[in-house]
Design an enzyme around this catalytic site. Structure first.
Site, mmCIF file in Angstrom:
data_model
loop_
_atom_site.group_PDB
_atom_site.id
_atom_site.type_symbol
_atom_site.label_atom_id
_atom_site.label_comp_id
_atom_site.label_asym_id
_atom_site.label_seq_id
_atom_site.Cartn_x
_atom_site.Cartn_y
_atom_site.Cartn_z
ATOM 1 N N ASP A 93 0.819 -1.208 0.000
ATOM 2 C CA ASP A 93 0.000 0.000 0.000
ATOM 3 C C ASP A 93 0.854 1.260 0.000
ATOM 4 O O ASP A 93 0.627 2.175 -0.779
ATOM 5 C CB ASP A 93 -0.977 -0.008 1.197
ATOM 6 N N ILE A 94 1.852 1.314 0.902
ATOM 7 C CA ILE A 94 2.553 2.592 1.080
ATOM 8 C C ILE A 94 3.986 2.358 1.527
ATOM 9 O O ILE A 94 4.262 1.474 2.344
ATOM 10 C CB ILE A 94 1.771 3.493 2.085
ATOM 11 N N ASP A 96 6.820 3.994 3.548
ATOM 12 C CA ASP A 96 7.051 5.055 4.533
ATOM 13 C C ASP A 96 8.518 4.996 4.942
ATOM 14 O O ASP A 96 9.379 5.482 4.198
ATOM 15 C CB ASP A 96 6.065 4.866 5.693
ATOM 16 N N LYS A 124 5.854 8.028 0.537
ATOM 17 C CA LYS A 124 6.212 9.288 1.203
ATOM 18 C C LYS A 124 7.648 9.576 0.787
ATOM 19 O O LYS A 124 8.600 8.995 1.312
ATOM 20 C CB LYS A 124 6.070 9.145 2.719
HETATM 21 P P1 5GP Z 1 7.184 1.364 6.500
HETATM 22 O O1 5GP Z 1 7.477 2.432 7.509
HETATM 23 O O2 5GP Z 1 7.674 0.015 6.939
HETATM 24 O O3 5GP Z 1 7.647 1.743 5.111
HETATM 25 O O4 5GP Z 1 5.614 1.291 6.392
HETATM 26 C C1 5GP Z 1 5.008 0.269 7.087
HETATM 27 C C2 5GP Z 1 3.539 0.218 7.025
HETATM 28 O O5 5GP Z 1 3.068 1.281 7.856
HETATM 29 C C3 5GP Z 1 2.842 0.415 5.702
HETATM 30 O O6 5GP Z 1 2.777 -0.780 4.926
HETATM 31 C C4 5GP Z 1 1.476 0.796 6.212
HETATM 32 O O7 5GP Z 1 0.761 -0.369 6.562
HETATM 33 C C5 5GP Z 1 1.809 1.607 7.444
HETATM 34 N N1 5GP Z 1 1.775 3.045 7.133
HETATM 35 C C6 5GP Z 1 2.788 3.890 6.863
HETATM 36 N N2 5GP Z 1 2.341 5.120 6.612
HETATM 37 C C7 5GP Z 1 0.987 5.050 6.721
HETATM 38 C C8 5GP Z 1 -0.085 6.013 6.564
HETATM 39 O O8 5GP Z 1 0.094 7.190 6.249
HETATM 40 N N3 5GP Z 1 -1.339 5.529 6.773
HETATM 41 C C9 5GP Z 1 -1.616 4.239 7.098
HETATM 42 N N4 5GP Z 1 -2.877 3.895 7.269
HETATM 43 N N5 5GP Z 1 -0.643 3.312 7.239
HETATM 44 C C10 5GP Z 1 0.633 3.731 7.053
HETATM 45 MG MG MG Z 2 1.285 -2.361 5.350
#
Ligand code: 5GP
Ligand code: MG
Length: 173
Positions: A93-94, A96, A124
């Site tokens: 999905d995203i 971060d 992001k």
């Molecule tokens: P990471 O920090 O490992 O790249 O992101 C991990 C997970 O955090 C993403 O797959 C998502 O499930 C959740 N996440 C990160 N940013 C957001 C956001 O803005 N909204 C939501 N709902 N989940 C997020």
């Molecule tokens: Mg996730």
């Protein structure tokens, strides 16, 4: 609302065309989708990919209490299909901090696929450190917390048809 439904639909079908154009029409793709946030994106994307396709699902979760420690991730890989010699497309999905995708890319590579590509609906921009390689991005967004189209807050809002900013009231509720 930051990304309306019509814009999501347009972008996902463009991503589908891009991905399909670089895939083999004979052998197709094995998707590895990260639960639960990617479910709506996955469902829309696969219907834009007219290819032979297998779909694997992987739960990745943070250890409770270790949420601030990016290294503490648990990946449930037991039910993945065989990835050896397959062309794999990771779907999330995203992007971060990148912790999740770094871990998933590593799990996939260990299974000796022929190739690995990654698609994320949202990124992001500039947050992942070290950077994580993704091959297809739906939208770059600011460093804000978004919900909808599969993304949740405390389990809610996944069914919104658009991407929305989570209000400050909802965050603390
Ligand atoms: P990471 O920090 O490992 O790249 O992101 C991990 C997970 O955090 C993403 O797959 C998502 O499930 C959740 N996440 C990160 N940013 C957001 C956001 O803005 N909204 C939501 N709902 N989940 C997020
Ligand atoms: Mg996730």
């Amino acid at each position: 609302m930051i990304i309306p439904e019509a814009q999501l639909r347009q972008r996902v079908s463009a991503l589908g065309r891009e991905i399909a154009a670089s895939a083999s029409p004979q052998t197709g793709l094995t998707l590895v989708a990260i639960l639960a946030g990617s479910i709506v994106f996955l469902a829309d994307l696969v219907r834009q990919l007219p290819l032979p396709m297998r779909i694997g699902l992987m739960w990745v979760s943070s250890y409770r209490g270790g949420a601030t420690d990016a290294g503490e991730l648990r990946a449930e890989t037991a039910r993945l299909p065989d990835l050896r010699n397959r062309d794999v497309l990771i779907v999330d999905d995203i992007l971060d901090t990148g912790g999740t995708l770094r871990r998933v890319q590593q799990e996939v590579r260990e299974r000796q696929p022929r190739s690995v590509q990654t698609v994320v609906l949202l990124r992001k921009l500039g947050k992942a450190n070290p950077p994580v390689k993704v091959d297809y991005v739906g939208f770059d967004i600011d460093d804000v917390f978004v919900v909808g189209y599969g993304l949740d807050h405390d389990g809610l809002y996944r069914n919104l048809p658009h991407i929305a900013l989570l209000s400050e009231e909802a965050k603390s509720a």
